[in-house]
Design an enzyme around this catalytic site. Structure first.
Site, PDB file in Angstrom:
ATOM      1  N   GLY A   1      58.978  92.659  49.462  1.00 27.65           N
ATOM      2  CA  GLY A   1      58.062  92.263  48.400  1.00 27.65           C
ATOM      3  C   GLY A   1      56.606  92.144  48.804  1.00 27.65           C
ATOM      4  O   GLY A   1      55.719  92.272  47.972  1.00 27.65           O
TER       5      GLY A   1
ATOM      6  N   ASP B   1      59.608  80.566  46.579  1.00 28.51           N
ATOM      7  CA  ASP B   1      60.426  80.093  45.466  1.00 28.51           C
ATOM      8  C   ASP B   1      61.070  78.770  45.881  1.00 28.51           C
ATOM      9  O   ASP B   1      60.483  77.702  45.720  1.00 28.51           O
ATOM     10  CB  ASP B   1      61.456  81.190  45.162  1.00 28.51           C
ATOM     11  CG  ASP B   1      62.063  81.062  43.795  1.00 28.51           C
ATOM     12  OD1 ASP B   1      62.210  79.941  43.315  1.00 28.51           O
ATOM     13  OD2 ASP B   1      62.412  82.095  43.191  1.00 28.51           O
TER      14      ASP B   1
ATOM     15  N   LYS C   1      56.006  78.554  43.574  1.00 29.54           N
ATOM     16  CA  LYS C   1      56.569  77.835  42.426  1.00 29.54           C
ATOM     17  C   LYS C   1      56.882  76.410  42.858  1.00 29.54           C
ATOM     18  O   LYS C   1      57.982  76.141  43.353  1.00 29.54           O
ATOM     19  CB  LYS C   1      57.874  78.501  41.975  1.00 29.54           C
ATOM     20  CG  LYS C   1      57.738  79.867  41.365  1.00 29.54           C
ATOM     21  CD  LYS C   1      59.129  80.344  40.965  1.00 29.54           C
ATOM     22  CE  LYS C   1      59.111  81.671  40.273  1.00 29.54           C
ATOM     23  NZ  LYS C   1      60.488  82.135  39.979  1.00 29.54           N
TER      24      LYS C   1
ATOM     25  N   PHE D   1      60.673  83.679  35.753  1.00 27.65           N
ATOM     26  CA  PHE D   1      61.034  84.919  36.437  1.00 27.65           C
ATOM     27  C   PHE D   1      59.855  85.896  36.355  1.00 27.65           C
ATOM     28  O   PHE D   1      59.553  86.416  35.294  1.00 27.65           O
ATOM     29  CB  PHE D   1      62.270  85.536  35.767  1.00 27.65           C
ATOM     30  CG  PHE D   1      63.025  86.455  36.672  1.00 27.65           C
ATOM     31  CD1 PHE D   1      62.383  87.366  37.501  1.00 27.65           C
ATOM     32  CD2 PHE D   1      64.415  86.390  36.720  1.00 27.65           C
ATOM     33  CE1 PHE D   1      63.082  88.197  38.346  1.00 27.65           C
ATOM     34  CE2 PHE D   1      65.129  87.220  37.562  1.00 27.65           C
ATOM     35  CZ  PHE D   1      64.467  88.124  38.374  1.00 27.65           C
ATOM     36  N   VAL D   2      59.175  86.080  37.475  1.00 26.84           N
ATOM     37  CA  VAL D   2      58.007  86.951  37.463  1.00 26.84           C
ATOM     38  C   VAL D   2      58.288  88.242  38.230  1.00 26.84           C
ATOM     39  O   VAL D   2      59.047  88.251  39.210  1.00 26.84           O
ATOM     40  CB  VAL D   2      56.758  86.254  38.050  1.00 26.84           C
ATOM     41  CG1 VAL D   2      56.259  85.173  37.107  1.00 26.84           C
ATOM     42  CG2 VAL D   2      57.024  85.678  39.431  1.00 26.84           C
TER      43      VAL D   2
ATOM     44  N   ASP E   1      60.391  92.054  42.383  1.00 21.59           N
ATOM     45  CA  ASP E   1      61.338  92.912  41.675  1.00 21.59           C
ATOM     46  C   ASP E   1      62.340  92.139  40.826  1.00 21.59           C
ATOM     47  O   ASP E   1      62.544  90.942  41.006  1.00 21.59           O
ATOM     48  CB  ASP E   1      62.138  93.752  42.676  1.00 21.59           C
ATOM     49  CG  ASP E   1      63.179  92.917  43.428  1.00 21.59           C
ATOM     50  OD1 ASP E   1      62.798  91.882  44.013  1.00 21.59           O
ATOM     51  OD2 ASP E   1      64.369  93.280  43.397  1.00 21.59           O
TER      52      ASP E   1
ATOM     53  N   ARG F   1      58.623  96.589  41.072  1.00 24.02           N
ATOM     54  CA  ARG F   1      57.788  96.341  42.248  1.00 24.02           C
ATOM     55  C   ARG F   1      56.475  97.118  42.134  1.00 24.02           C
ATOM     56  O   ARG F   1      55.445  96.685  42.625  1.00 24.02           O
ATOM     57  CB  ARG F   1      58.495  96.780  43.537  1.00 24.02           C
ATOM     58  CG  ARG F   1      59.668  95.911  43.957  1.00 24.02           C
ATOM     59  CD  ARG F   1      60.034  96.227  45.401  1.00 24.02           C
ATOM     60  NE  ARG F   1      61.369  95.808  45.774  1.00 24.02           N
ATOM     61  CZ  ARG F   1      61.685  94.610  46.263  1.00 24.02           C
ATOM     62  NH1 ARG F   1      60.760  93.691  46.389  1.00 24.02           N
ATOM     63  NH2 ARG F   1      62.922  94.326  46.608  1.00 24.02           N
TER      64      ARG F   1
HETATM   65  C1  PRP Z   1      61.487  86.993  48.049  1.00 17.70           C
HETATM   66  C2  PRP Z   1      60.105  86.730  48.620  1.00 17.70           C
HETATM   67  C3  PRP Z   1      60.317  85.663  49.631  1.00 17.70           C
HETATM   68  C4  PRP Z   1      61.543  84.955  49.135  1.00 17.70           C
HETATM   69  C5  PRP Z   1      61.129  83.658  48.555  1.00 17.70           C
HETATM   70  O1  PRP Z   1      62.107  87.921  48.826  1.00 17.70           O
HETATM   71  O2  PRP Z   1      59.549  87.871  49.183  1.00 17.70           O
HETATM   72  O3  PRP Z   1      60.518  86.203  50.915  1.00 17.70           O
HETATM   73  O4  PRP Z   1      62.153  85.748  48.124  1.00 17.70           O
HETATM   74  O5  PRP Z   1      62.230  82.951  48.061  1.00 17.70           O
HETATM   75  P1  PRP Z   1      62.656  81.552  48.665  1.00 17.70           P
HETATM   76  O6  PRP Z   1      61.415  80.707  48.775  1.00 17.70           O
HETATM   77  O7  PRP Z   1      63.627  81.016  47.630  1.00 17.70           O
HETATM   78  O8  PRP Z   1      63.326  81.779  49.979  1.00 17.70           O
HETATM   79  P2  PRP Z   1      63.524  88.553  48.422  1.00 17.70           P
HETATM   80  O9  PRP Z   1      64.613  87.833  49.154  1.00 17.70           O
HETATM   81  O10 PRP Z   1      63.653  88.601  46.924  1.00 17.70           O
HETATM   82  O11 PRP Z   1      63.445  89.998  49.038  1.00 17.70           O
HETATM   83  P3  PRP Z   1      62.369  91.156  48.724  1.00 17.70           P
HETATM   84  O12 PRP Z   1      61.055  90.721  49.350  1.00 17.70           O
HETATM   85  O13 PRP Z   1      62.938  92.352  49.398  1.00 17.70           O
HETATM   86  O14 PRP Z   1      62.259  91.305  47.229  1.00 17.70           O
END
Ligand code: PRP
Length: 183
Positions: free
Chosen positions: A48, A107, A135, A156-157, A163, A169
């Site tokens: 991401g 998150d 958040k 949900f953004v 994504d 993305r």
């Molecule tokens: C997302 C984002 C953070 C994580 C945050 O990655 O990039 O690394 O979630 O969430 P958290 O605070 O609840 O741990 P994701 O696991 O969705 O993978 P991606 O970057 O490949 O989309």
């Protein structure tokens, strides 16, 4: 892809591409001032953070190094399992280095909390976090974040690296996903 291309899937546009670029420039200036005269390595968390890394890094008026990590927090099926695994480790030895971890969203805080401890155990000179979004209502564990683009509601953004099932993305803006897409 622009918000207009997926307008039926979005409740609203939270941040436009222009707003995101402007905020990243401010964050880069802040980081640049804080690390003046020091070597700096920024670490992007795949996948991401690709867009944030690309635009943040290019906002700097100084040299820096970039490296990448991939982690997963879905080891036991759900994010609440609290399991984080490294899928791709750094190529860089960070001992004695100043490190800023770059992500697009915090998150629950699980990923960055775990990653910060992991990198801190490798004897860096320092480790800080830069995230475009956070958040506060979703946080389940404390994460010490030095650089935050914006705090947002627990919605949900998608877009700008974020994504839903690997889509959106490549949306230039960040928007709130309409419930009909995921329900
Ligand atoms: C997302 C984002 C953070 C994580 C945050 O990655 O990039 O690394 O979630 O969430 P958290 O605070 O609840 O741990 P994701 O696991 O969705 O993978 P991606 O970057 O490949 O989309």
């Amino acid at each position: 892809m622009d918000a207009a291309d997926v307008q039926d899937d979005l409740v609203n546009v939270l941040f436009t591409e222009e707003q995101i670029h402007a905020r990243l420039k401010e964050l880069a200036a802040q980081i640049e001032a804080d690390y003046e005269g020091q070597d700096l390595l920024i670490v992007g968390v795949l996948r991401g953070a690709v867009m944030v890394m690309a635009d943040l890094a290019r906002s700097f008026g100084r040299h820096l190094e970039m490296d990448w990590m991939a982690v997963t927090s879905y080891g036991s099926g759900t994010k609440s399992s609290g399991v984080v695994r490294i899928l791709k480790d750094l190529d860089t030895d960070i001992s004695g280095r100043h490190v800023v971890i770059v992500d697009e969203i915090i998150d629950t805080g699980l990923t960055l909390s775990w990653l910060t401890s992991n990198l801190a155990s490798r004897s860096p000179a320092s480790v800080e976090i830069c995230t475009l979004l956070r958040k506060p209502e979703a946080l389940t564990m404390p994460v010490d974040v030095k650089y935050v683009g914006w705090d947002i509601p627990n919605e949900f953004v998608v877009g700008y690296g974020l994504d839903y099932r690997e889509r959106y993305r490549n949306l230039r803006d960040i928007g709130t996903l309409a419930p009909h897409v995921y329900s």
